[in-house]
Design an enzyme around this catalytic site. Sequence first.
Site, PDB file in Angstrom:
ATOM      1  N   PRO A 196      -7.615  -8.886  21.210  1.00 37.75           N
ATOM      2  CA  PRO A 196      -6.836  -9.071  22.450  1.00 37.75           C
ATOM      3  C   PRO A 196      -5.696  -8.047  22.518  1.00 37.75           C
ATOM      4  N   HIS A 204      -5.828  -4.907  22.711  1.00 38.99           N
ATOM      5  CA  HIS A 204      -6.134  -3.759  21.837  1.00 38.99           C
ATOM      6  C   HIS A 204      -5.624  -2.437  22.420  1.00 38.99           C
ATOM      7  N   LEU A 235       5.796 -10.355  -2.797  1.00 38.37           N
ATOM      8  CA  LEU A 235       4.408 -10.558  -3.235  1.00 38.37           C
ATOM      9  C   LEU A 235       3.701 -11.552  -2.322  1.00 38.37           C
ATOM     10  N   THR A 236       3.625 -11.206  -1.060  1.00 38.62           N
ATOM     11  CA  THR A 236       2.804 -11.969  -0.113  1.00 38.62           C
ATOM     12  C   THR A 236       1.343 -11.691  -0.470  1.00 38.62           C
ATOM     13  N   TYR A 280       2.841  -7.854  16.136  1.00 34.25           N
ATOM     14  CA  TYR A 280       3.234  -6.958  15.031  1.00 34.25           C
ATOM     15  C   TYR A 280       4.094  -5.816  15.555  1.00 34.25           C
ATOM     16  N   ALA A 301       5.698  -5.482  18.340  1.00 28.80           N
ATOM     17  CA  ALA A 301       6.971  -5.923  18.923  1.00 28.80           C
ATOM     18  C   ALA A 301       7.978  -6.264  17.837  1.00 28.80           C
ATOM     19  N   LYS A 355       8.055  -4.970  14.811  1.00 23.36           N
ATOM     20  CA  LYS A 355       8.489  -3.696  14.210  1.00 23.36           C
ATOM     21  C   LYS A 355       9.516  -3.010  15.116  1.00 23.36           C
ATOM     22  N   PHE A 398       0.823  -1.219   0.000  1.00 25.95           N
ATOM     23  CA  PHE A 398       0.000   0.000   0.000  1.00 25.95           C
ATOM     24  C   PHE A 398       0.864   1.280   0.000  1.00 25.95           C
ATOM     25  N   ILE A 399       1.643   1.503   1.046  1.00 32.76           N
ATOM     26  CA  ILE A 399       2.395   2.762   1.143  1.00 32.76           C
ATOM     27  C   ILE A 399       3.620   2.724   0.235  1.00 32.76           C
ATOM     28  N   THR A 405       6.554   2.392  12.624  1.00 38.52           N
ATOM     29  CA  THR A 405       5.162   2.687  12.957  1.00 38.52           C
ATOM     30  C   THR A 405       5.036   3.299  14.351  1.00 38.52           C
ATOM     31  N   ASP A 406       3.988   4.070  14.564  1.00 39.39           N
ATOM     32  CA  ASP A 406       3.744   4.621  15.908  1.00 39.39           C
ATOM     33  C   ASP A 406       3.370   3.523  16.904  1.00 39.39           C
ATOM     34  N   GLU A 407       3.047   2.314  16.388  1.00 41.68           N
ATOM     35  CA  GLU A 407       2.638   1.245  17.309  1.00 41.68           C
ATOM     36  C   GLU A 407       3.786   0.770  18.190  1.00 41.68           C
ATOM     37  N   LYS A 459      -7.441  -3.835   6.476  1.00 37.68           N
ATOM     38  CA  LYS A 459      -7.284  -2.699   7.387  1.00 37.68           C
ATOM     39  C   LYS A 459      -8.644  -2.010   7.497  1.00 37.68           C
TER      40      LYS A 459
HETATM   41  P1  NAD Z   1       1.312  -3.726   3.103  1.00 36.53           P
HETATM   42  O1  NAD Z   1       0.964  -4.911   3.937  1.00 36.53           O
HETATM   43  O2  NAD Z   1       0.290  -3.117   2.230  1.00 36.53           O
HETATM   44  O3  NAD Z   1       2.570  -4.084   2.176  1.00 36.53           O
HETATM   45  C1  NAD Z   1       3.692  -4.776   2.644  1.00 36.53           C
HETATM   46  C2  NAD Z   1       4.503  -5.175   1.416  1.00 36.53           C
HETATM   47  O4  NAD Z   1       5.679  -5.862   1.863  1.00 36.53           O
HETATM   48  C3  NAD Z   1       3.772  -6.138   0.485  1.00 36.53           C
HETATM   49  O5  NAD Z   1       3.941  -5.734  -0.850  1.00 36.53           O
HETATM   50  C4  NAD Z   1       4.435  -7.481   0.737  1.00 36.53           C
HETATM   51  O6  NAD Z   1       4.407  -8.339  -0.380  1.00 36.53           O
HETATM   52  C5  NAD Z   1       5.844  -7.031   1.071  1.00 36.53           C
HETATM   53  N1  NAD Z   1       6.582  -8.025   1.869  1.00 36.53           N
HETATM   54  C6  NAD Z   1       6.153  -8.669   2.988  1.00 36.53           C
HETATM   55  N2  NAD Z   1       7.104  -9.511   3.425  1.00 36.53           N
HETATM   56  C7  NAD Z   1       8.161  -9.380   2.586  1.00 36.53           C
HETATM   57  C8  NAD Z   1       9.441  -9.970   2.539  1.00 36.53           C
HETATM   58  N3  NAD Z   1       9.844 -10.883   3.445  1.00 36.53           N
HETATM   59  N4  NAD Z   1      10.292  -9.606   1.550  1.00 36.53           N
HETATM   60  C9  NAD Z   1       9.892  -8.697   0.612  1.00 36.53           C
HETATM   61  N5  NAD Z   1       8.691  -8.112   0.606  1.00 36.53           N
HETATM   62  C10 NAD Z   1       7.826  -8.453   1.586  1.00 36.53           C
HETATM   63  O7  NAD Z   1       1.919  -2.665   4.118  1.00 36.53           O
HETATM   64  P2  NAD Z   1       1.777  -1.071   4.195  1.00 36.53           P
HETATM   65  O8  NAD Z   1       0.544  -0.745   4.923  1.00 36.53           O
HETATM   66  O9  NAD Z   1       2.043  -0.495   2.871  1.00 36.53           O
HETATM   67  O10 NAD Z   1       2.998  -0.758   5.167  1.00 36.53           O
HETATM   68  C11 NAD Z   1       4.301  -0.489   4.640  1.00 36.53           C
HETATM   69  C12 NAD Z   1       5.237  -0.206   5.788  1.00 36.53           C
HETATM   70  O11 NAD Z   1       4.743   0.911   6.530  1.00 36.53           O
HETATM   71  C13 NAD Z   1       5.349  -1.354   6.787  1.00 36.53           C
HETATM   72  O12 NAD Z   1       6.683  -1.450   7.212  1.00 36.53           O
HETATM   73  C14 NAD Z   1       4.434  -0.933   7.938  1.00 36.53           C
HETATM   74  O13 NAD Z   1       4.881  -1.486   9.153  1.00 36.53           O
HETATM   75  C15 NAD Z   1       4.606   0.566   7.904  1.00 36.53           C
HETATM   76  N6  NAD Z   1       3.461   1.350   8.395  1.00 36.53           N
HETATM   77  C16 NAD Z   1       2.192   1.120   7.942  1.00 36.53           C
HETATM   78  C17 NAD Z   1       1.145   1.922   8.394  1.00 36.53           C
HETATM   79  C18 NAD Z   1      -0.282   1.717   7.932  1.00 36.53           C
HETATM   80  O14 NAD Z   1      -1.193   2.304   8.534  1.00 36.53           O
HETATM   81  N7  NAD Z   1      -0.541   0.944   6.901  1.00 36.53           N
HETATM   82  C19 NAD Z   1       1.400   2.955   9.305  1.00 36.53           C
HETATM   83  C20 NAD Z   1       2.717   3.151   9.762  1.00 36.53           C
HETATM   84  C21 NAD Z   1       3.748   2.340   9.289  1.00 36.53           C
HETATM   85  O1  DAU Z   2      -0.657   3.042  13.703  1.00 30.63           O
HETATM   86  C1  DAU Z   2       0.006   2.528  12.573  1.00 30.63           C
HETATM   87  C2  DAU Z   2      -0.505   1.135  12.291  1.00 30.63           C
HETATM   88  O2  DAU Z   2      -1.843   1.297  11.833  1.00 30.63           O
HETATM   89  C3  DAU Z   2       0.325   0.383  11.278  1.00 30.63           C
HETATM   90  O3  DAU Z   2       1.612   0.175  11.797  1.00 30.63           O
HETATM   91  C4  DAU Z   2      -0.324  -0.960  10.940  1.00 30.63           C
HETATM   92  O4  DAU Z   2       0.395  -1.613   9.914  1.00 30.63           O
HETATM   93  C5  DAU Z   2      -1.737  -0.701  10.465  1.00 30.63           C
HETATM   94  O5  DAU Z   2      -2.389  -1.936  10.244  1.00 30.63           O
HETATM   95  C6  DAU Z   2      -2.501   0.106  11.506  1.00 30.63           C
HETATM   96  O6  DAU Z   2      -2.742  -0.669  12.707  1.00 30.63           O
HETATM   97  P1  DAU Z   2      -4.162  -0.675  13.434  1.00 30.63           P
HETATM   98  O7  DAU Z   2      -4.282  -1.919  14.215  1.00 30.63           O
HETATM   99  O8  DAU Z   2      -4.410   0.596  14.134  1.00 30.63           O
HETATM  100  O9  DAU Z   2      -5.094  -0.704  12.100  1.00 30.63           O
HETATM  101  P2  DAU Z   2      -6.411  -1.533  11.760  1.00 30.63           P
HETATM  102  O10 DAU Z   2      -6.898  -0.980  10.466  1.00 30.63           O
HETATM  103  O11 DAU Z   2      -6.234  -2.987  11.878  1.00 30.63           O
HETATM  104  O12 DAU Z   2      -7.401  -1.059  12.911  1.00 30.63           O
HETATM  105  C7  DAU Z   2      -7.697   0.297  13.138  1.00 30.63           C
HETATM  106  C8  DAU Z   2      -8.623   0.375  14.339  1.00 30.63           C
HETATM  107  O13 DAU Z   2      -9.886  -0.213  13.977  1.00 30.63           O
HETATM  108  C9  DAU Z   2      -8.112  -0.420  15.536  1.00 30.63           C
HETATM  109  O14 DAU Z   2      -8.434   0.260  16.736  1.00 30.63           O
HETATM  110  C10 DAU Z   2      -8.879  -1.729  15.442  1.00 30.63           C
HETATM  111  C11 DAU Z   2     -10.201  -1.317  14.817  1.00 30.63           C
HETATM  112  N1  DAU Z   2     -10.822  -2.364  13.983  1.00 30.63           N
HETATM  113  C12 DAU Z   2     -10.086  -2.919  12.998  1.00 30.63           C
HETATM  114  C13 DAU Z   2     -10.611  -3.907  12.189  1.00 30.63           C
HETATM  115  C14 DAU Z   2      -9.793  -4.531  11.095  1.00 30.63           C
HETATM  116  C15 DAU Z   2     -12.145  -2.735  14.205  1.00 30.63           C
HETATM  117  O15 DAU Z   2     -12.819  -2.207  15.118  1.00 30.63           O
HETATM  118  N2  DAU Z   2     -12.675  -3.711  13.410  1.00 30.63           N
HETATM  119  C16 DAU Z   2     -11.969  -4.334  12.426  1.00 30.63           C
HETATM  120  O16 DAU Z   2     -12.523  -5.230  11.759  1.00 30.63           O
END
Ligand code: NAD
Ligand code: DAU
Length: 344
Positions: free
Chosen positions: A274, A276, A36-37, A150, A152, A154, A12-13, A126-128, A189
């Site tokens: 769990p 959360h 390409l997971t 996740y 931990a 990161k 995604f990002i 990530t902020d997590e 997500k």
């Molecule tokens: P995503 O799950 O959409 O994409 C992850 C990508 O990594 C996928 O294309 C997958 O195929 C690839 N990948 C996974 N394992 C791999 C491996 N072993 N080798 C090579 N490629 C591999 O993730 P995203 O939401 O785009 O997040 C990207 C980065 O940003 C991550 O590091 C995530 O922790 C971080 N991040 C995400 C968010 C969010 O809200 N989505 C917020 C803050 C930080």
């Molecule tokens: O904060 C950054 C993180 O944000 C990234 O590092 C992660 O990769 C990304 O997945 C995201 O984590 P969250 O756990 O916050 O995102 P998620 O979309 O899974 O959930 C957002 C909020 O919504 C969270 O409080 C859980 C809630 N939720 C999520 C799902 C999937 C629900 O209530 N129902 C759901 O079905």
Amino acid sequence: MKNILVSGGAGFIGSAFVRRVTQKYPQYNIIVLDKLTYAGNLDNLLPVHDEPNYTFERGDIADRETVRRVLEQYEIDTIVNFAAETHVDRSILEPDAFIHTDVVGVYILLDTARQMGIQRLHHVSTDEVYGSIPEGFFKEGDPLEPNSPYAASKAGGELMVRAYHVTYGMHTTVTRGSNTFGPYQYPEKVAPFFITEAIDDRPLPLYGDGMQVRDWLYVDDHSDAIDVVLHNGTPGETYNVGGEHEMHNIDVTRFILKALDKPDSLIRYVADRPGHDRRYALTNDKIHAKLDWTPRHSFEESMLDTVRWYRENEWWWRKIKTGEYLDYYKQQYADRLAQAAHPD
Ligand code: NAD
Ligand code: DAU
């Protein structure tokens, strides 16, 4: 900087970053390395498929031979690492892949780069990693108290990046982004999951009381911040990247339903995740003061754009919501929904 490896660039990002930098910096060669997971998707990179400065390689960042070959073949001088397992709920069901990629994979990338004399690596975190904060805002020097497998994993990967800077003098930077949303986000997500479920008039499973707080960041702002830190960040430094827009989950859900003209009666309160985390919030003071970066997109406009994108791009998400996705959906939601409560 000339030849940049973007690991995880089919996600995604990462793909938003690739779509951005291939256009903005025609002088750079962008090489995507992605396993390409289930979450990696070449459709995300269709817009750059014919760009002369873009190349794709399929491979695992935890596979040293693959990483070495790609670094050598393309004479890589800079790495930007997005590759990760990213979904908290999946990390609770099955943590193995998270340790493999988010910890071991980051180590292999760092170590292979070090052995080959590649200095520059930006790591997307990530902020997590901070854990949950009841009030106030996390700043970069705060302790890391990750709560999910996740988060931990990161934190582990990020600390290895730190060690490679301190011990080997690698020119590393780290960003800690908040909850990111926008087009091309895998529909597990919460935002794309609820948008696509609501389009089909299906129930939206909201965890617990729905009063958890997340800080929402538009994907273009997130990739802009990574671009800025990559070019101007100080080696060894970590930067928060927040959207400066906190919302309760219930309000995000209602916003999405309203944007789609769907009723709140689609909401189901289901058993909580769990461990959360109740609230994420972080300050942008450092990235603002040092690098003059601030998010530019409003939540309202960009979430409306995002909802519109999913409405107009069913070709992209309908084929994802089949096969393995449905197995995961069943495992995560079947029992929860069977025992769910209506909002009224
Ligand atoms: P995503 O799950 O959409 O994409 C992850 C990508 O990594 C996928 O294309 C997958 O195929 C690839 N990948 C996974 N394992 C791999 C491996 N072993 N080798 C090579 N490629 C591999 O993730 P995203 O939401 O785009 O997040 C990207 C980065 O940003 C991550 O590091 C995530 O922790 C971080 N991040 C995400 C968010 C969010 O809200 N989505 C917020 C803050 C930080
Ligand atoms: O904060 C950054 C993180 O944000 C990234 O590092 C992660 O990769 C990304 O997945 C995201 O984590 P969250 O756990 O916050 O995102 P998620 O979309 O899974 O959930 C957002 C909020 O919504 C969270 O409080 C859980 C809630 N939720 C999520 C799902 C999937 C629900 O209530 N129902 C759901 O079905």
